[in-house]
Design a protein around this motif. Structure first.
Motif, PDB file in Angstrom:
ATOM      1  N   GLU A 175       0.852  -1.192   0.000  1.00 49.28           N
ATOM      2  CA  GLU A 175       0.000   0.000   0.000  1.00 49.28           C
ATOM      3  C   GLU A 175       0.878   1.228   0.000  1.00 49.28           C
ATOM      4  OE1 GLU A 175      -3.753   1.913   2.545  1.00 49.28           O
ATOM      5  OE2 GLU A 175      -2.276   0.658   3.568  1.00 49.28           O
ATOM      6  N   ASP A 176       0.580   2.204  -0.861  1.00 46.01           N
ATOM      7  CA  ASP A 176       1.405   3.410  -0.895  1.00 46.01           C
ATOM      8  C   ASP A 176       0.844   4.484   0.028  1.00 46.01           C
ATOM      9  OD1 ASP A 176      -0.661   4.771  -2.229  1.00 46.01           O
ATOM     10  OD2 ASP A 176       0.261   4.581  -4.206  1.00 46.01           O
ATOM     11  N   SER A 177       1.508   5.625   0.060  1.00 48.55           N
ATOM     12  CA  SER A 177       1.145   6.705   0.980  1.00 48.55           C
ATOM     13  C   SER A 177      -0.196   7.348   0.644  1.00 48.55           C
ATOM     14  CB  SER A 177       2.247   7.764   0.980  1.00 48.55           C
ATOM     15  OG  SER A 177       2.452   8.275  -0.338  1.00 48.55           O
ATOM     16  N   LYS A 178      -0.727   7.082  -0.552  1.00 46.24           N
ATOM     17  CA  LYS A 178      -2.026   7.609  -0.954  1.00 46.24           C
ATOM     18  C   LYS A 178      -3.149   6.593  -0.748  1.00 46.24           C
ATOM     19  CE  LYS A 178       0.004  10.692  -4.420  1.00 46.24           C
ATOM     20  NZ  LYS A 178       0.069  11.050  -5.864  1.00 46.24           N
ATOM     21  N   TRP A 182      -0.669  -1.813  -4.630  1.00 41.34           N
ATOM     22  CA  TRP A 182       0.195  -2.197  -5.744  1.00 41.34           C
ATOM     23  C   TRP A 182       0.402  -3.717  -5.703  1.00 41.34           C
ATOM     24  CZ3 TRP A 182       3.405   1.460  -8.737  1.00 41.34           C
ATOM     25  CH2 TRP A 182       3.096   2.804  -8.458  1.00 41.34           C
ATOM     26  N   ILE A 191      -1.840  -1.139 -10.231  1.00 46.02           N
ATOM     27  CA  ILE A 191      -2.146  -0.154  -9.204  1.00 46.02           C
ATOM     28  C   ILE A 191      -3.667  -0.053  -9.087  1.00 46.02           C
ATOM     29  CG2 ILE A 191      -1.723   2.198  -8.382  1.00 46.02           C
ATOM     30  CD1 ILE A 191       0.449   2.341 -10.657  1.00 46.02           C
ATOM     31  N   GLU A 216       7.820   2.121  -1.731  1.00 46.04           N
ATOM     32  CA  GLU A 216       7.792   3.574  -1.932  1.00 46.04           C
ATOM     33  C   GLU A 216       8.824   4.213  -1.016  1.00 46.04           C
ATOM     34  OE1 GLU A 216       4.582   7.329  -1.786  1.00 46.04           O
ATOM     35  OE2 GLU A 216       4.061   5.373  -0.909  1.00 46.04           O
ATOM     36  N   GLY A 220       8.405   9.660  -2.274  1.00 46.84           N
ATOM     37  CA  GLY A 220       7.232   9.288  -3.045  1.00 46.84           C
ATOM     38  C   GLY A 220       7.552   8.602  -4.358  1.00 46.84           C
ATOM     39  N   PHE A 222       8.859   5.124  -6.492  1.00 44.53           N
ATOM     40  CA  PHE A 222       8.609   3.697  -6.334  1.00 44.53           C
ATOM     41  C   PHE A 222       9.763   2.886  -6.925  1.00 44.53           C
ATOM     42  CE2 PHE A 222       4.560   5.813  -6.163  1.00 44.53           C
ATOM     43  CZ  PHE A 222       3.955   5.205  -5.076  1.00 44.53           C
TER      44      PHE A 222
END
Length: 331
Positions: A175-178, A182, A191, A216, A220, A222
């Protein structure tokens, strides 16, 4: 769903080697690894270290005691491909026999009979909402603690050269910061933003389609570890590949990891382990005490120690070098 009590068997000497039970054997014990292959490393909230192995189940190091837990103790499978800890302190293991939860007392196993899409688990993560994502040979399941919901991706191309494969295998999930999820498989990365699914692959500039790991960084960006094409980074909409110009000779990369200082770590088959500090790549190899040419994972514990696992077992950092952990060498 089946529940098995955990077996806590105390023996007068280490469970690692029967030879050590003989009088004086410890002094002549060969420098053998604690296990042949460490695939995953985790230190839990209580301070216990857990090692996921390739066939010896999971190993727990608690203070000075080393314990093995296998299917005979109630674990779902003896090959461990994922270790995660939830907000309540439960440990979750992605195994060759399904998903297993350990609550500190007993193991609870979940399989296809409980709604899991496949019993051979290859990736595992818990998102910020507490949902458990389980990647298998047959796509992905989401688990909310009560029921499994299937999450399908487009079928990919099986890659026999990588080893175990299928047209539905999911190598990694993050999971990304947003809050986007993924997924890495044999056709690049997907994504998911909660509504739509977008694929990125070699046609977009990704260095290789067989994606083993994604992380990440603090900026930000990848990073992608690929199986045949090394490491690359996505900066906005532009890919940057790293290779010989950075002193990286190999191309088989199993994982990419970010430590608390933002450094990026990744192993390269036959070429040691690399650390990127934002400016330069530093290589750790046999000259640094890293005697294995096939490291697969990295982990930083609460004390700032870096642990590396792979073929021939476990290594821990001591300054700018690494020490191999063996049956008779202290952790």
């Amino acid at each position: 769903m089946t529940t098995h009590p955990t077996a806590f068997l105390l023996v007068p000497c280490t469970v690692i080697s029967i030879l050590a039970c003989s009088a004086g054997a410890q002094a002549t014990l060969p420098e053998r690894p604690i296990t042949d292959f460490v695939r995953r490393i985790h230190r839990d909230a209580k301070g216990d270290m857990w090692l996921g192995t390739n066939g010896d189940g999971v190993i727990r190091r608690r203070e000075e005691e080393t314990e093995f837990f296998t299917t005979t103790n109630g674990l779902g499978g003896d090959a461990i491909r994922g270790i995660e800890e939830d907000a309540d302190g439960n440990l979750w293991f992605g195994t060759s026999g399904g998903l297993t939860r350990y609550d500190g007392t007993s193991f609870t196993n979940y399989s296809s009979e409980d709604g899991l899409v496949g019993d051979d688990v290859w990736s595992l993560t818990i998102d910020s909402a507490g949902i458990i994502w389980v990647g298998t040979l047959r796509f992905v399941s989401r688990f909310d603690g009560e029921r499994f919901t299937p999450f399908e991706l487009p079928k990919s191309s099986p890659i026999p050269e990588r080893g175990v494969t299928s047209d539905s295998i999911v190598h990694c999930i993050m999971e990304d910061s947003k809050g986007r999820m993924w997924f890495g498989n044999n056709d690049g990365a997907y994504i998911y933003d909660g509504e739509k699914l977008v694929n990125i692959s070699e046609r977009d500039g990704l260095c290789g389609n067989v994606v083993n790991s994604i992380v990440e960084d603090d900026q930000g960006r990848f990073w992608f570890a690929t199986h045949f094409s090394g490491v690359c980074r996505l900066d906005g909409d532009r890919f940057v590949a790293f290779g010989e110009d950075q002193g990286i000779e190999g191309s088989e990369v199993w994982s990419v990891y970010k430590d608390r200082e933002g450094n990026i770590w990744f192993p390269v088959e036959g070429d040691g382990v690399f650390r990127y500090d934002g400016e330069k790549f530093t290589n750790f190899n046999a000259d640094s005490g890293l005697t294995s040419a096939a490291i697969q994972c990295a982990f930083e514990d609460a004390d700032g120690t870096i642990w590396l696992g792979g073929w021939t077992g476990l290594f821990r950092s001591e300054g700018d070098s690494f020490v191999r952990i063996t049956e008779n060498k202290p952790w």
